[in-house]
Design a protein around this motif. Structure first.
Motif, PDB file in Angstrom:
ATOM      1  N   ALA A 114      -5.669   8.851  -1.031  1.00 47.31           N
ATOM      2  CA  ALA A 114      -6.137   8.134   0.159  1.00 47.31           C
ATOM      3  C   ALA A 114      -7.042   6.969  -0.218  1.00 47.31           C
ATOM      4  CB  ALA A 114      -6.859   9.093   1.093  1.00 47.31           C
ATOM      5  N   ASP A 115      -7.894   7.164  -1.221  1.00 45.13           N
ATOM      6  CA  ASP A 115      -8.757   6.071  -1.690  1.00 45.13           C
ATOM      7  C   ASP A 115      -7.913   4.901  -2.193  1.00 45.13           C
ATOM      8  OD1 ASP A 115     -11.095   7.516  -1.182  1.00 45.13           O
ATOM      9  OD2 ASP A 115     -11.073   8.436  -3.180  1.00 45.13           O
ATOM     10  N   LEU A 116      -6.888   5.209  -2.986  1.00 40.77           N
ATOM     11  CA  LEU A 116      -6.041   4.161  -3.539  1.00 40.77           C
ATOM     12  C   LEU A 116      -5.270   3.440  -2.430  1.00 40.77           C
ATOM     13  CD1 LEU A 116      -4.597   6.094  -6.633  1.00 40.77           C
ATOM     14  CD2 LEU A 116      -6.502   4.489  -6.597  1.00 40.77           C
ATOM     15  N   ALA A 117      -4.722   4.223  -1.511  1.00 42.32           N
ATOM     16  CA  ALA A 117      -3.990   3.616  -0.406  1.00 42.32           C
ATOM     17  C   ALA A 117      -4.912   2.768   0.467  1.00 42.32           C
ATOM     18  CB  ALA A 117      -3.322   4.704   0.432  1.00 42.32           C
ATOM     19  N   GLY A 118      -6.144   3.234   0.649  1.00 43.99           N
ATOM     20  CA  GLY A 118      -7.108   2.465   1.423  1.00 43.99           C
ATOM     21  C   GLY A 118      -7.422   1.137   0.780  1.00 43.99           C
ATOM     22  N   HIS A 119      -7.592   1.145  -0.548  1.00 44.99           N
ATOM     23  CA  HIS A 119      -7.850  -0.114  -1.243  1.00 44.99           C
ATOM     24  C   HIS A 119      -6.672  -1.065  -1.101  1.00 44.99           C
ATOM     25  CE1 HIS A 119      -7.997  -2.911  -4.677  1.00 44.99           C
ATOM     26  NE2 HIS A 119      -9.322  -2.854  -4.497  1.00 44.99           N
ATOM     27  N   ALA A 120      -5.451  -0.516  -1.154  1.00 45.49           N
ATOM     28  CA  ALA A 120      -4.252  -1.350  -1.033  1.00 45.49           C
ATOM     29  C   ALA A 120      -3.947  -1.718   0.412  1.00 45.49           C
ATOM     30  CB  ALA A 120      -3.053  -0.617  -1.643  1.00 45.49           C
ATOM     31  N   GLN A 121      -4.724  -1.155   1.331  1.00 44.81           N
ATOM     32  CA  GLN A 121      -4.556  -1.422   2.764  1.00 44.81           C
ATOM     33  C   GLN A 121      -3.144  -1.081   3.233  1.00 44.81           C
ATOM     34  OE1 GLN A 121      -5.875  -5.529   3.292  1.00 44.81           O
ATOM     35  NE2 GLN A 121      -7.999  -4.862   3.445  1.00 44.81           N
ATOM     36  N   THR A 122      -2.732   0.123   2.889  1.00 50.31           N
ATOM     37  CA  THR A 122      -1.424   0.603   3.315  1.00 50.31           C
ATOM     38  C   THR A 122      -1.505   2.089   3.571  1.00 50.31           C
ATOM     39  OG1 THR A 122       0.933   0.637   2.744  1.00 50.31           O
ATOM     40  CG2 THR A 122      -0.622   1.059   0.972  1.00 50.31           C
ATOM     41  N   SER A 123      -0.458   2.676   4.095  1.00 50.10           N
ATOM     42  CA  SER A 123      -0.456   4.116   4.325  1.00 50.10           C
ATOM     43  C   SER A 123      -0.296   4.854   3.005  1.00 50.10           C
ATOM     44  CB  SER A 123       0.694   4.507   5.264  1.00 50.10           C
ATOM     45  OG  SER A 123       1.937   4.358   4.609  1.00 50.10           O
ATOM     46  N   ARG A 130       1.742   7.261   2.294  1.00 49.97           N
ATOM     47  CA  ARG A 130       3.155   7.426   1.967  1.00 49.97           C
ATOM     48  C   ARG A 130       3.745   6.145   1.381  1.00 49.97           C
ATOM     49  NH1 ARG A 130       7.740   9.757   6.174  1.00 49.97           N
ATOM     50  NH2 ARG A 130       9.498   9.710   4.708  1.00 49.97           N
ATOM     51  N   THR A 131       3.451   5.010   2.007  1.00 47.90           N
ATOM     52  CA  THR A 131       3.971   3.735   1.512  1.00 47.90           C
ATOM     53  C   THR A 131       3.410   3.414   0.137  1.00 47.90           C
ATOM     54  OG1 THR A 131       4.252   2.867   3.736  1.00 47.90           O
ATOM     55  CG2 THR A 131       4.091   1.256   1.956  1.00 47.90           C
ATOM     56  N   PHE A 132       2.102   3.663  -0.052  1.00 50.05           N
ATOM     57  CA  PHE A 132       1.495   3.374  -1.348  1.00 50.05           C
ATOM     58  C   PHE A 132       2.126   4.225  -2.440  1.00 50.05           C
ATOM     59  CE2 PHE A 132      -1.543   4.195  -4.722  1.00 50.05           C
ATOM     60  CZ  PHE A 132      -1.898   2.901  -5.086  1.00 50.05           C
ATOM     61  N   ALA A 133       2.295   5.519  -2.176  1.00 48.49           N
ATOM     62  CA  ALA A 133       2.866   6.415  -3.182  1.00 48.49           C
ATOM     63  C   ALA A 133       4.270   5.977  -3.576  1.00 48.49           C
ATOM     64  CB  ALA A 133       2.877   7.849  -2.660  1.00 48.49           C
ATOM     65  N   ARG A 134       5.052   5.554  -2.579  1.00 42.47           N
ATOM     66  CA  ARG A 134       6.418   5.103  -2.876  1.00 42.47           C
ATOM     67  C   ARG A 134       6.404   3.827  -3.706  1.00 42.47           C
ATOM     68  NH1 ARG A 134       9.005   1.323  -0.405  1.00 42.47           N
ATOM     69  NH2 ARG A 134       7.697   1.443   1.475  1.00 42.47           N
ATOM     70  N   ARG A 135       5.585   2.848  -3.304  1.00 40.87           N
ATOM     71  CA  ARG A 135       5.521   1.589  -4.059  1.00 40.87           C
ATOM     72  C   ARG A 135       4.997   1.819  -5.475  1.00 40.87           C
ATOM     73  NH1 ARG A 135       2.896  -2.223   0.686  1.00 40.87           N
ATOM     74  NH2 ARG A 135       4.846  -2.589   1.849  1.00 40.87           N
ATOM     75  N   PHE A 136       4.010   2.701  -5.582  1.00 38.00           N
ATOM     76  CA  PHE A 136       3.429   2.972  -6.890  1.00 38.00           C
ATOM     77  C   PHE A 136       4.484   3.540  -7.834  1.00 38.00           C
ATOM     78  CE2 PHE A 136       1.014   4.973 -10.186  1.00 38.00           C
ATOM     79  CZ  PHE A 136      -0.197   4.297 -10.248  1.00 38.00           C
TER      80      PHE A 136
END
Length: 313
Positions: A226-235, A237-243
């Motif tokens: 959640a911290d990482l997704a928050g920094h990337a300003q995305t959800s 689920r979306t962050f995990a997929r892009r990562f």
């Protein structure tokens, strides 16, 4: 001086043939690198030229480390030519043997990988398993260090494994210096999964590179997905997929790898107690650091420190 002998098989790849000299030769005279062929004759490359090394197989008897660069897959198989078999038999039992990419086929055909962990290029893993079912092949990693035998994946992984040996022999400061001279990273994250053919994600400003850099600067924090997704300003689920698309592994696994890598650096380059190192790299306790380090490289922090601090001296 530690002697590295590069054995060039017929059909050798020119780029990888030069990797050992480029890496070990950048270590301020700590290694001598010589190149030979199995019968002393010139060998054709997979390009439009032939190489003529100065040495024959007799130099293999003087080797401390032998490197087998890759060669054309069309020439790789379960059987060895008589000259190659004889050349490999000349390698001293005390020497380390290293393969790059299809060089693992040569070692496996000689029986040197039977019952041992090894890797090769991911695209050749299926064929390798058919030919050599007694080898514990792991096509997901960049290289495998099994003590006296090391195997690596394609092309740039040859740089990775040679830098690993410099680091193992002389510590991180020397290896980092060699890496700077070669303009390559001291180590690379992830395994071969990130290089397997797959759809390339669109290049957008919403990629994860900036967040990965931010995470590296804040490894001491208990970072969550959640911290990482928050920094990337995305959800999440979306962050995990892009990562995963960009890096080839999950954010959680990547974070652990970064924490372990930074812990290894601190164990090598500082006198900090293990519990303080654990806190600096983001592990909750020294026990957690021990568990993750042992899972990654099979040793305890104190054993690792003894090995690499001694090598650096």
């Amino acid at each position: 001086m530690h002697r590295v002998v590069v054995l060039a098989p017929d059909g050798v790849y020119p780029f990888e043939l030069g990797i050992p000299r480029r890496v070990f030769g950048s270590a301020d005279g700590r290694y001598e690198v010589v190149t030979c062929t199995a019968d002393g004759a010139p060998v054709r490359t997979d390009a439009d030229f032939t190489v003529v090394p100065d040495h024959g197989p007799e130099v293999l008897r003087t080797a401390d480390t032998v490197v087998i660069p890759p060669y054309s897959p069309s020439l790789a198989g379960a059987e060895l030519s008589a000259p190659l078999a004889g050349a490999l038999a000349a390698i001293p039992r005390s020497a380390r043997t290293v393969s790059i990419c299809t060089g693992a086929f040569l070692l496996a055909a000689a029986g040197l990988l039977d019952g041992r962990p090894a890797t090769t290029h991911w695209a050749l893993a299926g064929w390798f398993r058919e030919l050599f079912p007694y080898v514990a092949l792991d096509p997901d990693v960049l290289f495998v260090d099994d003590g006296d035998v090391l195997t690596s994946a394609g092309a740039a992984s040859g740089v990775d494994v040679c830098l690993h040996l410099v680091r193992k022999d002389h510590g991180s400061e020397v290896a980092n210096s060699v890496a700077r001279r070669c303009v390559v990273p001291p180590w690379r994250d992830g395994g071969q999964a990130q290089y397997i053919e797959q759809p390339v994600p669109e290049s957008t400003s919403s990629g994860t590179a900036a967040t990965r850099q931010w995470a590296l600067e804040h490894l001491d924090r208990p970072l969550t997905l959640a911290d990482l997704a928050g920094h990337a300003q995305t959800s999440v689920r979306t962050f995990a997929r892009r990562f995963r698309d960009e890096v080839g592994e999950s954010p959680g696994r990547w974070l652990i790898r970064q924490r372990v890598a930074w812990a290894r650096h601190l164990l090598e380059s500082s006198d900090l107690p293990v519990d303080q190192i654990a806190g600096r790299v983001g592990f909750a306790t020294a026990t957690s650091l021990r568990q993750h380090l042992h899972a990654a490289i099979g040793v305890t922090p104190l054993a690792y420190r003894r090995t690499f601090r001694t090598a650096a001296r």
